[in-house]
Design an enzyme around this catalytic site. Structure first.
Site, PDB file in Angstrom:
ATOM      1  CD  GLU A 265      21.302  63.517  -5.841  1.00  0.00           C
ATOM      2  OE1 GLU A 265      21.475  64.257  -4.880  1.00  0.00           O
ATOM      3  OE2 GLU A 265      21.385  62.280  -5.800  1.00  0.00           O
ATOM      4  CB  CYS A 302      22.518  59.590  -4.962  1.00  0.00           C
ATOM      5  SG  CYS A 302      23.156  60.646  -3.690  1.00  0.00           S
TER       6      CYS A 302
HETATM    7  P1  NAP Z   1      10.183  59.631  -3.982  1.00  0.00           P
HETATM    8  O1  NAP Z   1       9.113  58.617  -4.046  1.00  0.00           O
HETATM    9  O2  NAP Z   1      10.598  60.242  -5.260  1.00  0.00           O
HETATM   10  O3  NAP Z   1       9.686  60.778  -2.962  1.00  0.00           O
HETATM   11  C1  NAP Z   1      10.486  61.909  -2.653  1.00  0.00           C
HETATM   12  C2  NAP Z   1       9.575  63.053  -2.254  1.00  0.00           C
HETATM   13  O4  NAP Z   1       8.865  63.537  -3.391  1.00  0.00           O
HETATM   14  C3  NAP Z   1       8.506  62.694  -1.231  1.00  0.00           C
HETATM   15  O5  NAP Z   1       8.269  63.834  -0.414  1.00  0.00           O
HETATM   16  C4  NAP Z   1       7.299  62.412  -2.074  1.00  0.00           C
HETATM   17  O6  NAP Z   1       6.097  62.606  -1.369  1.00  0.00           O
HETATM   18  C5  NAP Z   1       7.452  63.448  -3.176  1.00  0.00           C
HETATM   19  N1  NAP Z   1       6.874  63.032  -4.452  1.00  0.00           N
HETATM   20  C6  NAP Z   1       7.145  61.900  -5.151  1.00  0.00           C
HETATM   21  N2  NAP Z   1       6.439  61.882  -6.305  1.00  0.00           N
HETATM   22  C7  NAP Z   1       5.740  63.032  -6.341  1.00  0.00           C
HETATM   23  C8  NAP Z   1       4.814  63.591  -7.264  1.00  0.00           C
HETATM   24  N3  NAP Z   1       4.475  62.948  -8.391  1.00  0.00           N
HETATM   25  N4  NAP Z   1       4.258  64.801  -6.973  1.00  0.00           N
HETATM   26  C9  NAP Z   1       4.571  65.448  -5.811  1.00  0.00           C
HETATM   27  N5  NAP Z   1       5.413  64.950  -4.903  1.00  0.00           N
HETATM   28  C10 NAP Z   1       5.995  63.766  -5.151  1.00  0.00           C
HETATM   29  O7  NAP Z   1      11.497  59.036  -3.312  1.00  0.00           O
HETATM   30  P2  NAP Z   1      11.689  58.147  -2.009  1.00  0.00           P
HETATM   31  O8  NAP Z   1      10.404  58.002  -1.257  1.00  0.00           O
HETATM   32  O9  NAP Z   1      12.788  58.753  -1.285  1.00  0.00           O
HETATM   33  O10 NAP Z   1      12.195  56.746  -2.521  1.00  0.00           O
HETATM   34  C11 NAP Z   1      11.582  55.982  -3.519  1.00  0.00           C
HETATM   35  C12 NAP Z   1      12.629  55.548  -4.523  1.00  0.00           C
HETATM   36  O11 NAP Z   1      13.357  56.688  -4.976  1.00  0.00           O
HETATM   37  C13 NAP Z   1      13.729  54.627  -3.993  1.00  0.00           C
HETATM   38  O12 NAP Z   1      13.348  53.290  -3.988  1.00  0.00           O
HETATM   39  C14 NAP Z   1      14.861  54.901  -4.955  1.00  0.00           C
HETATM   40  O13 NAP Z   1      14.719  54.137  -6.107  1.00  0.00           O
HETATM   41  C15 NAP Z   1      14.696  56.340  -5.310  1.00  0.00           C
HETATM   42  N6  NAP Z   1      15.636  57.230  -4.582  1.00  0.00           N
HETATM   43  C16 NAP Z   1      16.787  57.564  -5.187  1.00  0.00           C
HETATM   44  C17 NAP Z   1      17.665  58.388  -4.539  1.00  0.00           C
HETATM   45  C18 NAP Z   1      18.954  58.784  -5.170  1.00  0.00           C
HETATM   46  O14 NAP Z   1      19.705  59.504  -4.539  1.00  0.00           O
HETATM   47  N7  NAP Z   1      19.236  58.397  -6.375  1.00  0.00           N
HETATM   48  C19 NAP Z   1      17.391  58.879  -3.264  1.00  0.00           C
HETATM   49  C20 NAP Z   1      16.191  58.517  -2.665  1.00  0.00           C
HETATM   50  C21 NAP Z   1      15.325  57.698  -3.355  1.00  0.00           C
HETATM   51  P3  NAP Z   1       5.571  61.529  -0.286  1.00  0.00           P
HETATM   52  O15 NAP Z   1       6.329  61.810   0.969  1.00  0.00           O
HETATM   53  O16 NAP Z   1       4.125  61.813  -0.152  1.00  0.00           O
HETATM   54  O17 NAP Z   1       5.855  60.179  -0.857  1.00  0.00           O
END
Ligand code: NAP
Length: 525
Positions: A265, A302
């Site tokens: 998601e 979200c």
């Molecule tokens: P994220 O950067 O996508 O990280 C979520 C999880 O996935 C974390 O455990 C992260 O590891 C892991 N991850 C991310 N990229 C990866 C990859 N290439 N390979 C393996 N694992 C990976 O999301 P976030 O930290 O929650 O937030 C960052 C941005 O995501 C926000 O600014 C927002 O724009 C978006 N977001 C959107 C929603 C929504 O519901 N639409 C919800 C949350 C976030 P690490 O812990 O090591 O970083």
């Protein structure tokens, strides 16, 4: 309970030696102890090996035993008491009331899935009895049920440290389906994750289940997550987070020798359509209610209403004035992490730099928070929105873009240019119904949930909920990540042809020992 900063693998608590992860208090910028040493390939290997060896026995636990397990997890989470809420407040900046509500939702959804397991309808049993005398060819005896996919990797979300993290929706639905779960903790709330992880670990022991049913891993950077979903024993992935993260996981999962489904998601701007009669009748009230929804959780939902569509005119002017007034008096809230705050600031800058939007209002009240979310409202024309994709990007936080359309035809054109969405909301009066009939086919193609006269924030956990939608809202629009239908993401059908009764799973036997609803020769039992 003292936090140890360990990986929880099966019933073990293991101190990993990789680069430590520390939570950062987003309000103060200060580091919070303890450090969580990042796991390595050996921790991934152990968790996957235990999960695989637990799989065949866990997926055949009785309906009662599995339902009891989910209920025990809920009880153990509640037993953590205030320690859990206080740690989550420290790590996320979210207020107590929100986290207490989220804990209620988390335990509520575990108990809801427990009821689903007991009812057994998810087995979706279909029996077509043999027709030995059928001419010209007799028919075999054919019986279908659903079985669990296999061990599932769950990536905890930053924005729901309880309801979409260690024992959140993805974990609950995978465990309900009979899949062992390995959670990759979100690095933003490691202590909250450990507390909940220990509660699940305890529930596994109380229920005398194989230890590999649940593990919790920590890893800085992407290596551990990538290694996890590359492991051949992992059979599906649940993820909530960024579009780039979800896309990267899909890429890896698709490039395995055996590709596996990723239920990610990701991003949605959740259009809200102010229909002309409704806008005329209550522009002011709609403006205030809009900002109340936009400000919930500092916009880190979200389903945040990130896009408003309406027809240009005096009524829209009244709506914008009310919304601007509410924004200017909004107190800044602390965002979940310094990184999310930085991403929010960058998103606002991108909109400002586009040259296509004007800023209607921004909250500028003083704050001492190091990661403040200042609510911000922008305005753009429909023509500029359609022609510039930068305006379509999700800005995660209390930011929304109002689009002025010349008429309903142009409003529908804007909708046609949108990517897939989790939600689409209509504010309407009876006089708007005919126009809405024309919009509905477009909205059905674009969104997973269509709402009337309410706001998209707030997702009920129930039987009928769809929290999904076409790309990029999710990676797989055929399912939901909230509500009981989420169990189907982690199941697959198996058909048994002419197997003797004694070799059939109980759900498929003639005497229906589980007493579940089944489709017998086309008729519901
Ligand atoms: P994220 O950067 O996508 O990280 C979520 C999880 O996935 C974390 O455990 C992260 O590891 C892991 N991850 C991310 N990229 C990866 C990859 N290439 N390979 C393996 N694992 C990976 O999301 P976030 O930290 O929650 O937030 C960052 C941005 O995501 C926000 O600014 C927002 O724009 C978006 N977001 C959107 C929603 C929504 O519901 N639409 C919800 C949350 C976030 P690490 O812990 O090591 O970083």
């Amino acid at each position: 309970m003292d936090l140890q900063g360990h990986q929880l693998i099966g019933q073990q608590s293991i101190a990993a030696t990789g680069k430590p992860i520390y939570a950062i208090n987003p309000a103060t910028g200060q580091r919070i102890e303890p450090g969580y040493g990042s796991g390595s390939m050996s921790e991934v290997e152990l968790a996957c090996q235990l999960a695989w060896s637990a799989f065949d026995s866990y997926r055949e636990t009785t309906l009662t035993d599995r339902a009891d397990f989910l209920e025990t997890i809920a009880t153990e989470i509640e037993a953590l008491g205030d320690v859990l809420i206080e740690r989550a407040m420290l790590e996320t900046g979210l207020p107590r009331a929100r986290l207490e509500g989220e804990r209620g939702r988390t335990c509520g959804q575990l108990r809801l899935f427990s009821n689903v397991i007991r009812a057994g309808e998810w087995l979706d049993v279909r029996i077509d009895s043999a027709l030995p005398d059928r001419s010209p060819h007799p028919r075999s005896d054919l019986r279908q049920r659903q079985i669990a996919l296999g061990p599932v990797a769950v990536f905890g979300a930053s924005n729901f440290p309880l309801a979409f993290s260690v024992a959140g929706g993805d974990t609950a639905s995978a465990l309900a389906a009979g899949c062992p779960v390995i959670v990759k903790a979100h690095s933003a709330h490691p202590g909250t994750s450990e507390l909940v992880g220990r509660a699940v670990q305890k529930a596994v022991a109380i229920c005398k289940l194989p230890e590999g049913v649940f593990s919790l891993l920590y890893g800085a950077g992407n290596d551990l997550g990538q290694a996890l979903i590359t492991d051949p024993r992992i059979q599906a992935v649940g993820f909530t987070g960024s579009r780039s993260g979800g896309t990267a996981l899909m890429h890896t999962a698709n490039n395995r020798p055996q590709p596996i489904p990723v239920y990610a998601e990701m991003s949605s701007i959740n259009p809200v359509i102010l229909m002309p009669a409704a806008l005329e009748a209550r522009a002011d009230a709609l403006g205030h209610a809009f900002i109340a929804s936009l400000n919930m959780g500092a916009g880190q939902f979200c389903t945040n209403p990130g896009l408003i569509l309406a027809i240009k005119g005096e009524a829209l002017g009244r709506f914008m004035a009310a919304a601007a007034d509410a924004v200017s008096t909004s107190a800044p809230q602390t965002m979940l992490t310094p990184g999310i705050y930085a991403a929010y600031s960058a998103g606002l800058k991108q909109l400002r730099d586009s040259g296509k939007v004007s800023e209607i209002a921004a909250s500028n009240l003083p704050t001492e928070s190091k990661s403040p979310c200042h609510s911000t409202l922008f305005l753009a024309s429909a023509t500029d929105f359609i022609s510039d994709e930068r305006l379509h990007a999700e800005v995660f936080g209390s930011c929304s873009l109002i689009i002025e359309c010349s008429d309903m035809t142009q409003l529908q054109e804007v909708l046609e240019h949108l990517e897939g969405q989790l939600t689409a909301t209509l504010h309407m009066d009876e006089a708007d119904h005919d126009a809405i009939k024309r919009l509905l086919p477009t909205l059905e193609r674009k969104a997973g949930r269509i709402l009337a006269n309410t706001w998209p924030t707030g997702v009920e956990v129930c039987q009928a909920m769809v929290h999904g939608g076409p790309w990029p809202a999710t990676s797989n629009s055929r399912s939901t990540s909230v509500g009981t239908a989420a169990i189907y993401r982690f199941l697959r059908p198996v058909c048994y042809q002419d197997l003797p009764q004694m070799l059939l799973p109980e759900a498929l036997r003639d005497d229906n020992p589980l007493a579940i609803s089944r489709l017998l020769n086309g008729i519901r039992e």
